[in-house]
Design a protein around this motif. Structure first.
Motif, PDB file in Angstrom:
ATOM      1  N   THR A 258     -11.651 -20.691  -8.375  1.00 49.55           N
ATOM      2  CA  THR A 258     -10.213 -20.505  -8.228  1.00 49.55           C
ATOM      3  C   THR A 258      -9.855 -19.022  -8.281  1.00 49.55           C
ATOM      4  N   ILE A 259      -8.925 -18.639  -7.422  1.00 46.40           N
ATOM      5  CA  ILE A 259      -8.508 -17.233  -7.400  1.00 46.40           C
ATOM      6  C   ILE A 259      -6.988 -17.170  -7.458  1.00 46.40           C
ATOM      7  N   CYS A 260      -6.499 -16.206  -8.192  1.00 47.15           N
ATOM      8  CA  CYS A 260      -5.059 -16.025  -8.359  1.00 47.15           C
ATOM      9  C   CYS A 260      -4.442 -15.370  -7.111  1.00 47.15           C
ATOM     10  N   ALA A 261      -3.149 -15.484  -7.009  1.00 49.82           N
ATOM     11  CA  ALA A 261      -2.416 -14.900  -5.886  1.00 49.82           C
ATOM     12  C   ALA A 261      -2.595 -13.381  -5.818  1.00 49.82           C
ATOM     13  N   GLU A 262      -2.552 -12.743  -6.971  1.00 52.23           N
ATOM     14  CA  GLU A 262      -2.640 -11.282  -7.002  1.00 52.23           C
ATOM     15  C   GLU A 262      -4.003 -10.809  -6.504  1.00 52.23           C
ATOM     16  N   ARG A 263      -5.071 -11.474  -6.969  1.00 54.28           N
ATOM     17  CA  ARG A 263      -6.406 -11.072  -6.524  1.00 54.28           C
ATOM     18  C   ARG A 263      -6.616 -11.414  -5.058  1.00 54.28           C
ATOM     19  N   THR A 264      -6.029 -12.498  -4.595  1.00 49.44           N
ATOM     20  CA  THR A 264      -6.105 -12.801  -3.171  1.00 49.44           C
ATOM     21  C   THR A 264      -5.536 -11.640  -2.359  1.00 49.44           C
ATOM     22  N   ALA A 265      -4.393 -11.136  -2.790  1.00 46.75           N
ATOM     23  CA  ALA A 265      -3.759 -10.019  -2.081  1.00 46.75           C
ATOM     24  C   ALA A 265      -4.628  -8.764  -2.140  1.00 46.75           C
ATOM     25  N   VAL A 266      -5.204  -8.489  -3.301  1.00 45.43           N
ATOM     26  CA  VAL A 266      -6.064  -7.310  -3.437  1.00 45.43           C
ATOM     27  C   VAL A 266      -7.285  -7.432  -2.532  1.00 45.43           C
ATOM     28  N   VAL A 267      -7.900  -8.593  -2.527  1.00 50.13           N
ATOM     29  CA  VAL A 267      -9.102  -8.812  -1.704  1.00 50.13           C
ATOM     30  C   VAL A 267      -8.765  -8.657  -0.220  1.00 50.13           C
ATOM     31  N   LYS A 268      -7.639  -9.193   0.187  1.00 53.51           N
ATOM     32  CA  LYS A 268      -7.228  -9.044   1.581  1.00 53.51           C
ATOM     33  C   LYS A 268      -7.033  -7.568   1.931  1.00 53.51           C
ATOM     34  N   ALA A 269      -6.364  -6.839   1.053  1.00 51.05           N
ATOM     35  CA  ALA A 269      -6.081  -5.429   1.328  1.00 51.05           C
ATOM     36  C   ALA A 269      -7.360  -4.600   1.369  1.00 51.05           C
ATOM     37  N   VAL A 270      -8.198  -4.769   0.368  1.00 48.45           N
ATOM     38  CA  VAL A 270      -9.421  -3.964   0.292  1.00 48.45           C
ATOM     39  C   VAL A 270     -10.350  -4.296   1.456  1.00 48.45           C
TER      40      VAL A 270
ATOM     41  N   THR B 290       0.851  -1.191   0.000  1.00 54.19           N
ATOM     42  CA  THR B 290       0.000   0.000   0.000  1.00 54.19           C
ATOM     43  C   THR B 290       0.887   1.242   0.000  1.00 54.19           C
ATOM     44  N   THR B 291       0.300   2.365  -0.338  1.00 57.34           N
ATOM     45  CA  THR B 291       1.076   3.602  -0.371  1.00 57.34           C
ATOM     46  C   THR B 291       1.514   4.044   1.017  1.00 57.34           C
ATOM     47  N   ASP B 292       0.879   3.501   2.043  1.00 54.78           N
ATOM     48  CA  ASP B 292       1.335   3.837   3.400  1.00 54.78           C
ATOM     49  C   ASP B 292       2.231   2.755   3.994  1.00 54.78           C
ATOM     50  N   GLY B 293       2.700   1.848   3.141  1.00 61.63           N
ATOM     51  CA  GLY B 293       3.766   0.943   3.559  1.00 61.63           C
ATOM     52  C   GLY B 293       3.339  -0.393   4.134  1.00 61.63           C
ATOM     53  N   GLU B 294       2.080  -0.725   3.997  1.00 61.62           N
ATOM     54  CA  GLU B 294       1.602  -1.999   4.515  1.00 61.62           C
ATOM     55  C   GLU B 294       1.636  -3.051   3.395  1.00 61.62           C
ATOM     56  N   THR B 295       1.980  -4.274   3.763  1.00 68.89           N
ATOM     57  CA  THR B 295       2.056  -5.344   2.773  1.00 68.89           C
ATOM     58  C   THR B 295       0.932  -6.350   3.000  1.00 68.89           C
ATOM     59  N   PHE B 296       0.271  -6.711   1.903  1.00 68.91           N
ATOM     60  CA  PHE B 296      -0.735  -7.774   1.923  1.00 68.91           C
ATOM     61  C   PHE B 296      -0.282  -8.835   0.934  1.00 68.91           C
ATOM     62  N   ASP B 297      -0.147 -10.066   1.418  1.00 71.43           N
ATOM     63  CA  ASP B 297       0.305 -11.116   0.520  1.00 71.43           C
ATOM     64  C   ASP B 297      -0.870 -11.985   0.093  1.00 71.43           C
ATOM     65  N   GLY B 298      -0.601 -12.837  -0.876  1.00 74.75           N
ATOM     66  CA  GLY B 298      -1.634 -13.740  -1.359  1.00 74.75           C
ATOM     67  C   GLY B 298      -1.017 -14.887  -2.122  1.00 74.75           C
ATOM     68  N   CYS B 299      -1.760 -15.978  -2.177  1.00 74.28           N
ATOM     69  CA  CYS B 299      -1.352 -17.124  -2.986  1.00 74.28           C
ATOM     70  C   CYS B 299      -2.556 -17.567  -3.804  1.00 74.28           C
ATOM     71  N   ASN B 300      -2.303 -18.375  -4.813  1.00 75.42           N
ATOM     72  CA  ASN B 300      -3.427 -18.898  -5.570  1.00 75.42           C
ATOM     73  C   ASN B 300      -4.127 -19.984  -4.764  1.00 75.42           C
ATOM     74  N   VAL B 301      -5.450 -20.001  -4.889  1.00 75.31           N
ATOM     75  CA  VAL B 301      -6.293 -20.974  -4.184  1.00 75.31           C
ATOM     76  C   VAL B 301      -7.231 -21.584  -5.220  1.00 75.31           C
ATOM     77  N   GLU B 302      -7.084 -22.885  -5.439  1.00 73.04           N
ATOM     78  CA  GLU B 302      -7.867 -23.556  -6.470  1.00 73.04           C
ATOM     79  C   GLU B 302      -9.054 -24.311  -5.878  1.00 73.04           C
TER      80      GLU B 302
END
Ligand SMILES: [Zn+2]
Length: 153
Positions: A75-87, A56-68
């Motif tokens: 199934t969700i990709c790693a990138e969308r997992t991270a976005v969903v967690k952050a949002v 995030t722009t304020d320095g927080e990290t959200f990670d994600g992995c693919n989940v099938e």
């Protein structure tokens, strides 16, 4: 892949954020977070592990992995997992994303769906596509990966 610049992992340093007044980004730490997330991938069907880490722009990290799923569609990709967690944690401004997966002769970039979801929150996102052995990283950005994007801009 022609868009971006290939660099060594060890050459990745701090990325200055410039005008926003936010802290510099530790790009190596972001790539390592994506690598660690990759280890948690649930991919019994594809056996293709992917990890992502979104900063995030304020320095927080959200990670994600693919989940099938056995029925594939959920199934969700790693990138969308991270976005969903952050949002879902109330974060909507992102400055960088790192993606780590293994292909012999190429870097693994976000799929079109993930590019579109990332673009929902802005196109000014640096993208780091790293090999699993951290031998090299393709540095690019979301604008380059999603030209003529559809959005609210
Ligand atoms: Zn995707």
């Amino acid at each position: 892949m022609s868009t971006g610049k290939v660099v060594t992992f060890s050459s990745l340093g701090m990325r200055a954020r410039g005008t926003c007044g936010c802290a510099d980004e530790d790009v190596q730490a972001l790539v390592r977070a994506a690598l660690a997330a990759r280890q948690r991938a649930y991919c019994p069907y594809s056996r293709f592990q992917v990890g992502a880490a979104l900063l995030t722009t304020d320095g927080e990290t959200f990670d994600g992995c693919n989940v099938e799923s056995a029925s594939y569609t959920p199934t969700i990709c790693a990138e969308r997992t991270a976005v969903v967690k952050a949002v879902s944690c109330g974060r909507r401004q992102f400055s960088s994303v790192a993606v780590v997966a293994h292909l012999e002769d190429s870097y693994v970039a976000p799929c079109g769906v993930c590019r579109q979801l990332l673009a929902e929150f802005g196109l000014d996102v640096a993208v780091y596509l790293a090999k699993v052995d951290l031998s090299s990283v393709l540095v690019t950005d979301l604008r380059a990966l999603l030209p003529l994007s559809f959005g609210k801009y």
